[in-house]
Design a protein around this motif. Structure first.
Motif, PDB file in Angstrom:
ATOM      1  N   ILE A 155       0.842  -1.200   0.000  1.00 42.11           N
ATOM      2  CA  ILE A 155       0.000   0.000   0.000  1.00 42.11           C
ATOM      3  C   ILE A 155       0.877   1.250   0.000  1.00 42.11           C
ATOM      4  O   ILE A 155       0.670   2.159  -0.806  1.00 42.11           O
ATOM      5  CB  ILE A 155      -0.953   0.000   1.217  1.00 42.11           C
ATOM      6  N   ILE A 156       1.869   1.283   0.868  1.00 31.99           N
ATOM      7  CA  ILE A 156       2.755   2.442   0.969  1.00 31.99           C
ATOM      8  C   ILE A 156       3.485   2.684  -0.347  1.00 31.99           C
ATOM      9  O   ILE A 156       3.625   3.822  -0.795  1.00 31.99           O
ATOM     10  CB  ILE A 156       3.757   2.248   2.136  1.00 31.99           C
ATOM     11  N   GLN A 157       3.922   1.615  -0.987  1.00 38.48           N
ATOM     12  CA  GLN A 157       4.675   1.730  -2.237  1.00 38.48           C
ATOM     13  C   GLN A 157       3.767   1.840  -3.463  1.00 38.48           C
ATOM     14  O   GLN A 157       4.256   1.900  -4.582  1.00 38.48           O
ATOM     15  CB  GLN A 157       5.613   0.539  -2.383  1.00 38.48           C
ATOM     16  N   ARG A 158       2.467   1.864  -3.239  1.00 38.48           N
ATOM     17  CA  ARG A 158       1.470   2.011  -4.317  1.00 38.48           C
ATOM     18  C   ARG A 158       1.680   0.993  -5.433  1.00 38.48           C
ATOM     19  O   ARG A 158       1.696   1.323  -6.608  1.00 38.48           O
ATOM     20  CB  ARG A 158       1.510   3.435  -4.866  1.00 38.48           C
ATOM     21  N   ARG A 159       1.803  -0.253  -5.032  1.00 41.89           N
ATOM     22  CA  ARG A 159       2.047  -1.320  -6.001  1.00 41.89           C
ATOM     23  C   ARG A 159       0.794  -1.763  -6.746  1.00 41.89           C
ATOM     24  O   ARG A 159       0.859  -2.115  -7.914  1.00 41.89           O
ATOM     25  CB  ARG A 159       2.627  -2.545  -5.300  1.00 41.89           C
TER      26      ARG A 159
END
Length: 108
Positions: free
Chosen positions: A90-94
């Motif tokens: 989520i943080i890395q917007r994968r």
């Protein structure tokens, strides 16, 4: 908050005096943020059937109960790594939101 879902359970027809014994649980865990970024993990757990003390009839099982089995099957470090991986995605917007299902199965 990470949501855990059971996607399928394999079972043995009979063993000793028990029937419909769950032996393999397939799971899917996921979370997303308000912007629509998504993290997920999936896998399966082969349950230990050497001791069927406390056996629960297949028809009486709940998803909450089986999710608990899945979480207990993983050691704490593995469980934390799964949940951390979901949050990192989520943080890395994968990923954007994923849907699961089969078009030939009713209700999906």
């Amino acid at each position: 908050m990470i949501t855990w879902k059971i996607t399928n359970m394999e079972r043995i027809a009979a063993q000793n005096d028990k029937t419909d014994i769950v032996c393999n649980v397939h799971y899917y865990a996921y979370d997303s943020n308000e912007d629509g970024w998504f993290g997920y993990a999936f896998g399966n757990c082969f349950l230990d059937l050497t001791n069927l003390e406390g056996f629960n009839n297949y028809n009486s099982l709940t998803e909450d109960q089986v999710v608990q089995w899945v979480k207990e099957w993983h050691d704490p470090e593995q469980l934390q790594a799964i949940e951390n991986g979901i949050q990192q995605a989520i943080i890395q917007r994968r990923y954007t939101r994923r849907l699961i299902g089969l078009p030939w199965v009713s209700g999906e």
